[in-house]
Design an enzyme around this catalytic site. Structure first.
Site, PDB file in Angstrom:
ATOM      1  N   GLY A  55       0.860  -1.176   0.000  1.00  0.00           N
ATOM      2  CA  GLY A  55       0.000   0.000   0.000  1.00  0.00           C
ATOM      3  C   GLY A  55       0.900   1.231   0.000  1.00  0.00           C
ATOM      4  N   ALA A  56       0.586   2.167  -0.911  1.00  0.00           N
ATOM      5  CA  ALA A  56       1.515   3.278  -1.157  1.00  0.00           C
ATOM      6  C   ALA A  56       1.965   4.032   0.103  1.00  0.00           C
ATOM      7  CB  ALA A  56       0.892   4.221  -2.186  1.00  0.00           C
ATOM      8  N   ASP A 249      -1.365   4.559  -6.512  1.00  0.00           N
ATOM      9  CA  ASP A 249       0.052   4.495  -6.137  1.00  0.00           C
ATOM     10  C   ASP A 249       0.840   5.657  -6.699  1.00  0.00           C
ATOM     11  OD1 ASP A 249      -1.052   1.588  -6.181  1.00  0.00           O
ATOM     12  OD2 ASP A 249       0.676   1.611  -4.835  1.00  0.00           O
ATOM     13  N   ASN A 259      -2.999   2.388 -10.311  1.00  0.00           N
ATOM     14  CA  ASN A 259      -3.454   1.631  -9.141  1.00  0.00           C
ATOM     15  C   ASN A 259      -3.383   0.147  -9.486  1.00  0.00           C
ATOM     16  OD1 ASN A 259      -4.510   1.612  -6.423  1.00  0.00           O
ATOM     17  ND2 ASN A 259      -6.447   0.911  -7.271  1.00  0.00           N
ATOM     18  N   LYS A 260      -3.722  -0.687  -8.543  1.00  0.00           N
ATOM     19  CA  LYS A 260      -3.606  -2.130  -8.721  1.00  0.00           C
ATOM     20  C   LYS A 260      -4.224  -2.583 -10.031  1.00  0.00           C
ATOM     21  CE  LYS A 260      -1.852  -4.367  -6.570  1.00  0.00           C
ATOM     22  NZ  LYS A 260      -0.440  -4.731  -6.863  1.00  0.00           N
TER      23      LYS A 260
HETATM   24  O1  MRU Z   1       0.665  -4.034  -4.499  1.00  0.00           O
HETATM   25  P1  MRU Z   1       0.043  -3.270  -3.356  1.00  0.00           P
HETATM   26  O2  MRU Z   1      -0.766  -4.143  -2.450  1.00  0.00           O
HETATM   27  O3  MRU Z   1       1.054  -2.428  -2.629  1.00  0.00           O
HETATM   28  O4  MRU Z   1      -0.972  -2.294  -4.098  1.00  0.00           O
HETATM   29  C1  MRU Z   1      -1.789  -1.465  -3.325  1.00  0.00           C
HETATM   30  C2  MRU Z   1      -2.699  -0.637  -4.134  1.00  0.00           C
HETATM   31  O5  MRU Z   1      -2.750  -0.736  -5.343  1.00  0.00           O
HETATM   32  C3  MRU Z   1      -3.471   0.402  -3.404  1.00  0.00           C
HETATM   33  O6  MRU Z   1      -4.710   0.602  -4.011  1.00  0.00           O
HETATM   34  C4  MRU Z   1      -2.670   1.709  -3.446  1.00  0.00           C
HETATM   35  O7  MRU Z   1      -1.398   1.497  -2.920  1.00  0.00           O
HETATM   36  C5  MRU Z   1      -3.340   2.779  -2.689  1.00  0.00           C
HETATM   37  S1  MRU Z   1      -3.133   2.494  -0.966  1.00  0.00           S
HETATM   38  C6  MRU Z   1      -3.940   3.622  -0.077  1.00  0.00           C
END
Ligand code: MRU
Length: 365
Positions: A55-56, A249, A259-260
């Site tokens: 998570g960012a 992110d 984003n993911k």
């Molecule tokens: O690969 P991750 O689990 O780090 O990806 C997380 C995401 O894509 C979240 O949506 C993003 O980091 C926003 S977190 C507030």
């Protein structure tokens, strides 16, 4: 936020041993809640790479605390500045997409400029990491304050009826320091007594939605339903989604948001069905140095094993199962970019704005 009825943040300095930083091992959620002790720079770097933390905003804060841990070791070397510079480089190589990582490392590096005294290095790195964590928690709280009226407006249009919000991946408090980004308005609405229900995208391949978002919503008592990643379009066609809120992110100057993987497809479906699609972001996630997200945001690729195997709970332990032909190759793109034209608005700590340069700069970023 609450975990087993106790207030927690996702990262903190150990009260018993201040030379150790604590966080949760997120690879184990929702099956086990285990506190992970980070003692060295390498512990922090590995935790980010291996997604013990993810998570960012949490990635960024972990890197900042990683530099504090590096500082504890640096002061025992003959050239602490060179040691810290190598530590920053090590952390920069952990994950490429979330820009918070680079912002937080840079902030600590800048704070350390001109500091040679060992005590000063350690204290400055620690104070900066703590400030980053505190500010991030507050930014997420404010995203909740500014995002809440969007949900209240829907509630006013359909009094007494359930408000359905769809989210992808985990942009909850476990991805941040507290509150979450996409979840902050959801928690604010729920805490106010609004009848909110969340469609939780499972989010293959690592299932951050089905595992982590569902877990934290359950802990907070927010009604939710886990859906397969392919179900969102169908739900939108049938009027079962009032609003989409996702995290990001990295969001560019023109409002493109990484984003993911799979977020872009949700935005396309939302556009086709007239469903508002919002991206929630603290300013630590803005990258004002780039414009075209599709061309300029580095997209992480990860091991093909994450696609070919699933991890689950069986016989009292976490187990891994192969779900594809062992010999078939797999591709694992971690993120995609949703172009600004598909985004209804950005929910930031300073307010809601259009996903455009004018909108973003108009909030004073
Ligand atoms: O690969 P991750 O689990 O780090 O990806 C997380 C995401 O894509 C979240 O949506 C993003 O980091 C926003 S977190 C507030």
């Amino acid at each position: 936020m609450k975990l087993q009825n106790q207030h927690h943040r996702t990262i903190w300095v150990d009260e018993q041993n201040p030379e150790q930083v604590c966080t949760f091992d997120q690879r184990l959620f929702p099956f086990q809640i285990e506190i992970l002790q980070l003692r060295t720079l390498e512990d922090a770097a590995f935790a980010i790479e291996d997604m013990q933390v993810r998570g960012a905003p949490l990635i960024g804060a972990t890197a900042a605390y990683g530099l504090y841990l590096a500082g504890l070791a640096a002061v025992k070397t003959s050239n602490p500045s060179a040691f810290m510079s190598q530590a920053a480089d090590r952390l920069r190589r952990t994950r490429p997409t979330a820009v918070d990582l680079f912002h937080c490392i840079q902030r600590v590096v800048q704070a350390l400029q001109g500091k040679d005294d060992p005590n000063q290095i350690v204290q400055t790195a620690l104070a900066t990491a703590q400030a980053i964590a505190d500010e991030s928690a507050e930014q997420c709280r404010m995203i909740g304050v500014h995002g809440l009226p969007l949900i209240e407006a829907i509630a006013a249009r359909k009094p007494g009826q359930v408000i359905n919000v769809l989210t992808h991946c985990n942009a909850g408090w476990l991805a941040c320091i507290d509150h979450g980004t996409a979840t902050a308005p959801i928690y604010a609405a729920h805490d106010l007594g609004l009848p909110i229900h969340v469609w939780v995208d499972e989010t293959r391949p690592r299932n951050q939605g089905g595992k982590i978002t569902a877990f934290e919503l359950l802990e907070h008592g927010v009604p939710h339903t886990i859906i397969t990643d392919n179900a969102g379009g169908h739900l939108m066609q049938h009027g079962l989604v009032d609003l989409v809120i996702v995290g990001t992110d990295r969001t560019t100057r023109q409002g493109d948001a990484a984003n993911k993987i799979g977020t872009y497809l949700k935005a396309l479906a939302a556009k086709d069905n007239g469903v508002p699609f919002y991206v929630a972001l603290p300013s630590s996630t803005l990258d004002l140095n780039i414009r075209d997200g599709v061309k300029e945001i580095p997209i992480e690729t990860r091991s093909e094993d994450e696609v070919k195997y699933v991890w689950g709970w069986k016989d009292g332990q976490i187990q891994q199962v192969l779900t594809t032909p062992a010999a078939s190759p797999a591709a694992n793109y971690g993120f995609d970019v949703t172009p600004a034209r598909l985004i209804t608005g950005l929910i930031t700590e300073r307010g809601v704005c259009a996903a455009s340069e004018e909108g973003i700069l108009g909030l004073g970023f």
